[in-house]
Design an enzyme around this catalytic site. Structure first.
Site, PDB file in Angstrom:
ATOM      1  N   GLY A   1      64.962  15.726  18.588  1.00  0.00           N
ATOM      2  CA  GLY A   1      65.868  15.623  19.732  1.00  0.00           C
ATOM      3  C   GLY A   1      67.285  16.056  19.429  1.00  0.00           C
ATOM      4  O   GLY A   1      68.200  15.791  20.213  1.00  0.00           O
TER       5      GLY A   1
ATOM      6  N   GLY B   1      58.380  17.280  21.792  1.00  0.00           N
ATOM      7  CA  GLY B   1      58.999  16.266  22.642  1.00  0.00           C
ATOM      8  C   GLY B   1      59.605  16.903  23.888  1.00  0.00           C
ATOM      9  O   GLY B   1      58.904  17.238  24.842  1.00  0.00           O
ATOM     10  N   GLY B   2      60.919  17.123  23.862  1.00  0.00           N
ATOM     11  CA  GLY B   2      61.660  17.607  25.029  1.00  0.00           C
ATOM     12  C   GLY B   2      61.030  18.812  25.723  1.00  0.00           C
ATOM     13  O   GLY B   2      60.924  18.844  26.957  1.00  0.00           O
TER      14      GLY B   2
ATOM     15  N   GLU C   1      57.445  15.146  11.096  1.00  0.00           N
ATOM     16  CA  GLU C   1      58.601  15.195  11.990  1.00  0.00           C
ATOM     17  C   GLU C   1      59.819  14.679  11.231  1.00  0.00           C
ATOM     18  O   GLU C   1      60.042  13.453  11.163  1.00  0.00           O
ATOM     19  CB  GLU C   1      58.365  14.319  13.224  1.00  0.00           C
ATOM     20  CG  GLU C   1      57.205  14.752  14.087  1.00  0.00           C
ATOM     21  CD  GLU C   1      57.352  14.247  15.526  1.00  0.00           C
ATOM     22  OE1 GLU C   1      57.339  15.087  16.421  1.00  0.00           O
ATOM     23  OE2 GLU C   1      57.502  13.036  15.726  1.00  0.00           O
TER      24      GLU C   1
ATOM     25  N   GLU D   1      60.326   6.951  16.007  1.00  0.00           N
ATOM     26  CA  GLU D   1      61.079   6.105  16.947  1.00  0.00           C
ATOM     27  C   GLU D   1      60.513   4.690  16.957  1.00  0.00           C
ATOM     28  O   GLU D   1      61.252   3.716  17.106  1.00  0.00           O
ATOM     29  CB  GLU D   1      61.064   6.751  18.346  1.00  0.00           C
ATOM     30  CG  GLU D   1      61.976   7.973  18.381  1.00  0.00           C
ATOM     31  CD  GLU D   1      61.614   9.019  19.420  1.00  0.00           C
ATOM     32  OE1 GLU D   1      60.820   8.738  20.337  1.00  0.00           O
ATOM     33  OE2 GLU D   1      62.149  10.150  19.306  1.00  0.00           O
TER      34      GLU D   1
ATOM     35  N   SER E   1      62.475  19.374  17.674  1.00  0.00           N
ATOM     36  CA  SER E   1      63.184  20.439  18.388  1.00  0.00           C
ATOM     37  C   SER E   1      62.393  21.753  18.477  1.00  0.00           C
ATOM     38  O   SER E   1      62.966  22.834  18.416  1.00  0.00           O
ATOM     39  CB  SER E   1      64.563  20.667  17.772  1.00  0.00           C
ATOM     40  OG  SER E   1      65.343  19.487  17.860  1.00  0.00           O
TER      41      SER E   1
ATOM     42  N   ASN F   1      54.437  15.100  23.578  1.00  0.00           N
ATOM     43  CA  ASN F   1      54.801  13.682  23.602  1.00  0.00           C
ATOM     44  C   ASN F   1      55.877  13.485  24.662  1.00  0.00           C
ATOM     45  O   ASN F   1      57.027  13.854  24.460  1.00  0.00           O
ATOM     46  CB  ASN F   1      55.311  13.274  22.211  1.00  0.00           C
ATOM     47  CG  ASN F   1      55.807  11.841  22.175  1.00  0.00           C
ATOM     48  OD1 ASN F   1      55.629  11.074  23.129  1.00  0.00           O
ATOM     49  ND2 ASN F   1      56.443  11.455  21.074  1.00  0.00           N
ATOM     50  N   TRP F   2      55.480  12.899  25.790  1.00  0.00           N
ATOM     51  CA  TRP F   2      56.423  12.761  26.913  1.00  0.00           C
ATOM     52  C   TRP F   2      57.387  11.593  26.705  1.00  0.00           C
ATOM     53  O   TRP F   2      58.263  11.355  27.523  1.00  0.00           O
ATOM     54  CB  TRP F   2      55.641  12.599  28.232  1.00  0.00           C
ATOM     55  CG  TRP F   2      54.809  13.815  28.582  1.00  0.00           C
ATOM     56  CD1 TRP F   2      54.797  15.014  27.918  1.00  0.00           C
ATOM     57  CD2 TRP F   2      53.863  13.954  29.656  1.00  0.00           C
ATOM     58  NE1 TRP F   2      53.906  15.877  28.518  1.00  0.00           N
ATOM     59  CE2 TRP F   2      53.319  15.259  29.583  1.00  0.00           C
ATOM     60  CE3 TRP F   2      53.426  13.106  30.684  1.00  0.00           C
ATOM     61  CZ2 TRP F   2      52.364  15.731  30.501  1.00  0.00           C
ATOM     62  CZ3 TRP F   2      52.475  13.567  31.580  1.00  0.00           C
ATOM     63  CH2 TRP F   2      51.953  14.869  31.487  1.00  0.00           C
ATOM     64  N   LYS F   3      57.193  10.830  25.652  1.00  0.00           N
ATOM     65  CA  LYS F   3      58.063   9.683  25.319  1.00  0.00           C
ATOM     66  C   LYS F   3      58.237   8.802  26.565  1.00  0.00           C
ATOM     67  O   LYS F   3      57.313   8.699  27.368  1.00  0.00           O
ATOM     68  CB  LYS F   3      59.390  10.181  24.729  1.00  0.00           C
ATOM     69  CG  LYS F   3      59.156  11.089  23.512  1.00  0.00           C
ATOM     70  CD  LYS F   3      60.375  11.312  22.669  1.00  0.00           C
ATOM     71  CE  LYS F   3      60.022  12.189  21.474  1.00  0.00           C
ATOM     72  NZ  LYS F   3      61.137  12.415  20.561  1.00  0.00           N
TER      73      LYS F   3
ATOM     74  N   HIS G   1      55.080   6.873  15.004  1.00  0.00           N
ATOM     75  CA  HIS G   1      56.171   7.794  15.346  1.00  0.00           C
ATOM     76  C   HIS G   1      57.484   7.212  14.822  1.00  0.00           C
ATOM     77  O   HIS G   1      57.686   5.992  14.846  1.00  0.00           O
ATOM     78  CB  HIS G   1      56.230   7.985  16.867  1.00  0.00           C
ATOM     79  CG  HIS G   1      57.154   9.090  17.278  1.00  0.00           C
ATOM     80  ND1 HIS G   1      58.524   8.936  17.298  1.00  0.00           N
ATOM     81  CD2 HIS G   1      56.905  10.373  17.630  1.00  0.00           C
ATOM     82  CE1 HIS G   1      59.079  10.095  17.676  1.00  0.00           C
ATOM     83  NE2 HIS G   1      58.121  10.975  17.874  1.00  0.00           N
TER      84      HIS G   1
HETATM   85  P1  13P Z   1      61.797  16.840  20.234  1.00  0.00           P
HETATM   86  O1  13P Z   1      60.826  17.986  20.370  1.00  0.00           O
HETATM   87  O2  13P Z   1      62.431  16.450  21.538  1.00  0.00           O
HETATM   88  O3  13P Z   1      62.761  17.031  19.120  1.00  0.00           O
HETATM   89  O4  13P Z   1      60.904  15.549  19.826  1.00  0.00           O
HETATM   90  C1  13P Z   1      60.038  15.644  18.750  1.00  0.00           C
HETATM   91  C2  13P Z   1      59.180  14.436  18.742  1.00  0.00           C
HETATM   92  O5  13P Z   1      59.631  13.366  18.396  1.00  0.00           O
HETATM   93  C3  13P Z   1      57.787  14.568  19.191  1.00  0.00           C
HETATM   94  O6  13P Z   1      57.047  13.441  18.872  1.00  0.00           O
END
Ligand code: 13P
Length: 265
Positions: free
Chosen positions: A180, A237-238, A174, A104, A216, A12-14, A102
């Site tokens: 994050g 994510g990251g 999640e 967020e 994470s 997920n590149w957000k 998600h």
């Molecule tokens: P991180 O891997 O950056 O914690 O993000 C997780 C995430 O929200 C993937 O959708």
């Protein structure tokens, strides 16, 4: 993994990477996968909307073995929804996957359980493979309310969903406190939650649904979480923003699946 379903790793590149950067990362992933193919693991990247067409083009033209997904979709087919994108538009672009609910989007863009359920239905009705995201905030975990919290998120999204769409659903756990933050859920916490999710899903009629973990995840912790947490893969994510760290997570799933398959044979 115990009796594993084919692993799935989603990046997920957000809201990162413009279309030039996104194409570059897609190509780097392609090069690494050509050198060392993921034999068992399905790999999906989820760029921002504006990158989807470019990423899909290079994936097709360079035959990169990854699926492409969107981070969100509006539940309506069309109309006065300024700034939104519909499932038919995504399908027309050749997008196969979409994240639904998600945390967020739930926290920052007023996506409540009702909207999540409508979104999930619109996605699968249009043939998209939906990744339903669930997970509790820190205070719920501290009060020991996490099992009930995610069970209610699942029930509200999946109750009454036509069983013919069940095969299009994947669930990603999640925990919000792990996203994050560098704080990963322990393998025991992931294992307990995975088995709780599987039994809740079975009660809702979804017996063959893949359960992913996100929060994470990185090159260092992926192997132990997939082996001991009994998950079918990851939502990253990251660590998905660099080809090497993303592919290390893919590799961890691939190796774990191969080991399990060997043990079974
Ligand atoms: P991180 O891997 O950056 O914690 O993000 C997780 C995430 O929200 C993937 O959708």
């Amino acid at each position: 993994m115990t009796n594993p379903l084919k692993p799935l790793v989603i990046g997920n590149w957000k809201m990162n990477l413009d279309f030039v950067e996104a194409v570059h990362l897609g190509q780097q992933i392609g090069v690494l996968l050509r050198h060392a193919p993921a034999e068992h693991t399905e790999v999906v990247v989820v760029p921002p909307f504006v990158d989807l067409r470019s990423v899909n083009s290079i994936v097709a033209s360079e035959r990169i073995p990854v699926g492409v997904g969107a981070q969100h979709v509006n539940p309506h087919d069309n109309g006065a929804h300024t700034g939104e994108v519909s499932a038919t538009m995504l399908k027309r672009l050749g997008v196969e996957w979409v994240l639904v609910g998600h945390s967020e989007r739930r926290a920052m863009y007023a996506m409540d359980d009702v909207v999540v359920a409508e979104t999930l239905r619109a996605a699968v009705r249009n043939g998209l493979r939906a990744v339903l995201c669930v997970g509790e905030p820190q205070e719920v975990r501290e009060d020991d309310g996490h099992d009930a919290y995610v069970a209610s998120q699942l029930a509200s999204a999946l109750t009454g969903l036509d069983p013919k769409f069940h095969e299009l659903v994947t669930v990603a756990y999640e925990p919000i406190w792990a996203i994050g933050t560098g704080l990963t859920a322990s393998t025991e916490q992931v294992r307990a939650m995975t088995s709780h999710l599987r039994s809740t899903l079975a009660r809702l009629g979804l017996k063959e649904c893949r359960v992913l973990y996100g929060g994470s995840v990185n090159a260092e912790n992926a192997a132990s979480i997939v082996a001991e947490g009994l998950v079918d893969g990851f939502l990253v994510g990251g660590a998905s923003l660099k080809a090497e760290s993303f592919l290390a997570v893919v590799r961890a799933c691939d190796d774990c699946y191969a080991l399990m398959a060997n043990r079974r044979s």
